[in-house]
Scaffold this active site. Structure first.
Site, PDB file in Angstrom:
ATOM      1  N   THR A  31      -9.474  12.865  18.046  1.00 37.87           N
ATOM      2  CA  THR A  31     -10.607  12.234  18.719  1.00 37.87           C
ATOM      3  C   THR A  31     -10.567  12.421  20.226  1.00 37.87           C
ATOM      4  O   THR A  31     -11.607  12.563  20.876  1.00 37.87           O
ATOM      5  CB  THR A  31     -10.629  10.718  18.397  1.00 37.87           C
ATOM      6  OG1 THR A  31     -10.804  10.557  16.989  1.00 37.87           O
ATOM      7  CG2 THR A  31     -11.764  10.014  19.115  1.00 37.87           C
ATOM      8  N   SER A  89      -7.153  15.393  12.334  1.00 40.06           N
ATOM      9  CA  SER A  89      -5.838  15.007  11.812  1.00 40.06           C
ATOM     10  C   SER A  89      -5.842  14.839  10.296  1.00 40.06           C
ATOM     11  O   SER A  89      -4.785  14.876   9.661  1.00 40.06           O
ATOM     12  CB  SER A  89      -5.349  13.722  12.481  1.00 40.06           C
ATOM     13  OG  SER A  89      -6.095  12.604  12.066  1.00 40.06           O
ATOM     14  N   THR A 108       2.765   2.397  12.052  1.00 36.42           N
ATOM     15  CA  THR A 108       1.676   2.455  11.075  1.00 36.42           C
ATOM     16  C   THR A 108       0.361   2.237  11.806  1.00 36.42           C
ATOM     17  O   THR A 108       0.281   1.402  12.712  1.00 36.42           O
ATOM     18  CB  THR A 108       1.839   1.363  10.002  1.00 36.42           C
ATOM     19  OG1 THR A 108       3.029   1.609   9.248  1.00 36.42           O
ATOM     20  CG2 THR A 108       0.651   1.339   9.045  1.00 36.42           C
ATOM     21  N   ARG A 157       4.994   1.442  -4.147  1.00 33.01           N
ATOM     22  CA  ARG A 157       4.642   0.276  -3.333  1.00 33.01           C
ATOM     23  C   ARG A 157       4.547  -0.933  -4.263  1.00 33.01           C
ATOM     24  O   ARG A 157       3.591  -1.085  -5.013  1.00 33.01           O
ATOM     25  CB  ARG A 157       3.336   0.516  -2.580  1.00 33.01           C
ATOM     26  CG  ARG A 157       3.396   1.713  -1.645  1.00 33.01           C
ATOM     27  CD  ARG A 157       2.082   1.943  -0.912  1.00 33.01           C
ATOM     28  NE  ARG A 157       1.813   0.855   0.031  1.00 33.01           N
ATOM     29  CZ  ARG A 157       0.786   0.032  -0.054  1.00 33.01           C
ATOM     30  NH1 ARG A 157      -0.093   0.154  -1.045  1.00 33.01           N
ATOM     31  NH2 ARG A 157       0.601  -0.913   0.842  1.00 33.01           N
ATOM     32  N   GLN A 164       4.429  -3.609  -0.448  1.00 34.86           N
ATOM     33  CA  GLN A 164       3.038  -3.495  -0.016  1.00 34.86           C
ATOM     34  C   GLN A 164       2.747  -4.378   1.195  1.00 34.86           C
ATOM     35  O   GLN A 164       1.716  -4.211   1.845  1.00 34.86           O
ATOM     36  CB  GLN A 164       2.100  -3.869  -1.166  1.00 34.86           C
ATOM     37  CG  GLN A 164       2.166  -2.926  -2.351  1.00 34.86           C
ATOM     38  CD  GLN A 164       1.224  -3.324  -3.470  1.00 34.86           C
ATOM     39  OE1 GLN A 164       0.245  -4.035  -3.258  1.00 34.86           O
ATOM     40  NE2 GLN A 164       1.519  -2.878  -4.689  1.00 34.86           N
ATOM     41  N   CYS A 165       3.639  -5.296   1.513  1.00 32.68           N
ATOM     42  CA  CYS A 165       3.444  -6.160   2.676  1.00 32.68           C
ATOM     43  C   CYS A 165       3.600  -5.354   3.957  1.00 32.68           C
ATOM     44  O   CYS A 165       4.389  -4.405   4.020  1.00 32.68           O
ATOM     45  CB  CYS A 165       4.453  -7.310   2.669  1.00 32.68           C
ATOM     46  SG  CYS A 165       4.358  -8.362   1.216  1.00 32.68           S
TER      47      CYS A 165
END
Length: 347
Positions: free
Chosen positions: A18, A63, A171, A251, A283-284
């Protein structure tokens, strides 16, 4: 004390994203542009007391089109130019930036110089862009040396919105906001405000006597598999029975739990028995896999599933890809998956 002078040299690697995009007049959508467009929008680059050279992907990519082959290309560029620069800045789209940062942290073994990925949520030509600050600060961070001439951050990082983060702990958390990345299970390496506030005890201290050891190959015969209520046995069986499958990042719920389904445990056990590596991550968004806490986690452990500790999805899958390419023996891969090799997990 921070040292910066015109003798500091940084290689800027522009992959796309971007930050360098413009509007397609036909479709009205954003698309990657030539790096010369980005430079023309940013005369501040000429004011830096740092020598900046540029390597541009041709053509620049979105990306979403990042691949392991392009990770290997980035590794080759860095290794070929390693002795000529104090640090490296990679301009990269945000969608897969955490995957690339994680992959590079494992592919650049014995790294002793900064490799900082950055980008923006708005193109650099727009009035409210976050790209200028992200880029300029990343270049400064990549060039900074301590009084003993060692770099401040000799590891793969992501810099975004005033935060320097360990790459393989990062993340993407926001598709629209400027605070786009976070490391929920690890502190920031530096907070950039009026001054740079480095958190030295959280930054890797490498062995400067060792040469950089690049890795170019990864094995992509892996999947990311999320558990959810209502999981169907036949679908999971088709997935896990694929003969090419070598690794699974699973996960799970909470601290590493799964449904108490005999069929699921049997499928995971069968996969493990034939050498498939099954890594359990939560998954948390923050927290730690502890398969001994509840019986449902113990059943996974008994089925041959190994803990991913507090790993991100991005770090777990890229680490698994690298190890599967490097080692044929499943036991060795499992051992290294349970070992922190680039600061990616807390064990």
């Amino acid at each position: 004390m921070i040292t910066l002078s015109i003798t500091n040299k940084v290689l800027l690697i522009y992959t796309g994203g971007t930050i360098g995009m413009g509007c397609n007049p036909r479709t009205g959508s954003l698309e990657p542009l030539d790096f010369n467009h980005l430079v023309s929008q940013m005369p501040e680059l000429e004011s830096l007391k740092i020598a900046v050279d540029v390597f541009q992907f041709d053509p620049p990519i979105d990306s979403s089109d990042m691949t392991p082959a392009l990770w290997a290309k980035l590794v080759r560029i860095i290794v070929e130019k390693y002795d000529f620069y104090d640090g490296f800045v990679i301009l990269h789209g945000t969608d897969t930036m955490a995957y690339t940062a994680s992959a590079l942290s494992f592919m650049l073994e014995n790294l002793t110089k900064p490799v900082i990925l950055t980008g923006s949520q708005l193109p650099i030509g727009q009035l409210r862009t976050d790209g200028k600050e992200n880029l300029i600060t990343s270049i400064e961070l990549a060039a900074m040396r301590q009084t003993d001439s060692t770099p401040y951050v000799p590891e793969v990082c992501i810099y975004f919105s005033g935060r320097l983060l360990r790459g393989n702990r990062s993340t993407k958390i926001n598709a629209d906001g400027f605070h786009a990345f976070e490391t929920f299970n690890y502190p920031h390496l530096c907070d950039a405000g009026v001054n740079f506030d480095f958190h030295d005890h959280h930054i890797i201290t490498p062995d400067y006597s060792l040469p950089i050891l690049p890795h170019y190959e990864v094995d992509t015969n892996v999947i990311v598999f999320s558990l959810f209520p209502g999981l169907e046995e036949n679908i999971v069986r088709h997935l896990l029975d694929a003969p090419e499958l070598r690794g699974i990042v699973m996960r799970s719920f909470g601290s590493g739990n799964a449904p108490q389904s005999k069929w699921l445990n049997n499928l995971l056990l069968n996969a493990s028995d034939r050498g498939v590596i099954v890594v359990n991550i939560s998954q948390c968004i923050s927290g730690f896999v502890e398969m001994s806490r509840y019986d449902t986690g113990c059943q996974l452990r008994d089925a041959g599933v190994i803990s991913g500790y507090d790993s991100t999805v991005e770090a777990a899958v890229t680490k698994l890809m690298l190890l599967l390419a490097k080692y044929d023996d499943a036991a060795t891969v499992r051992q290294f998956m349970n070992t922190s090799i680039a600061g990616e997990i807390t064990v």
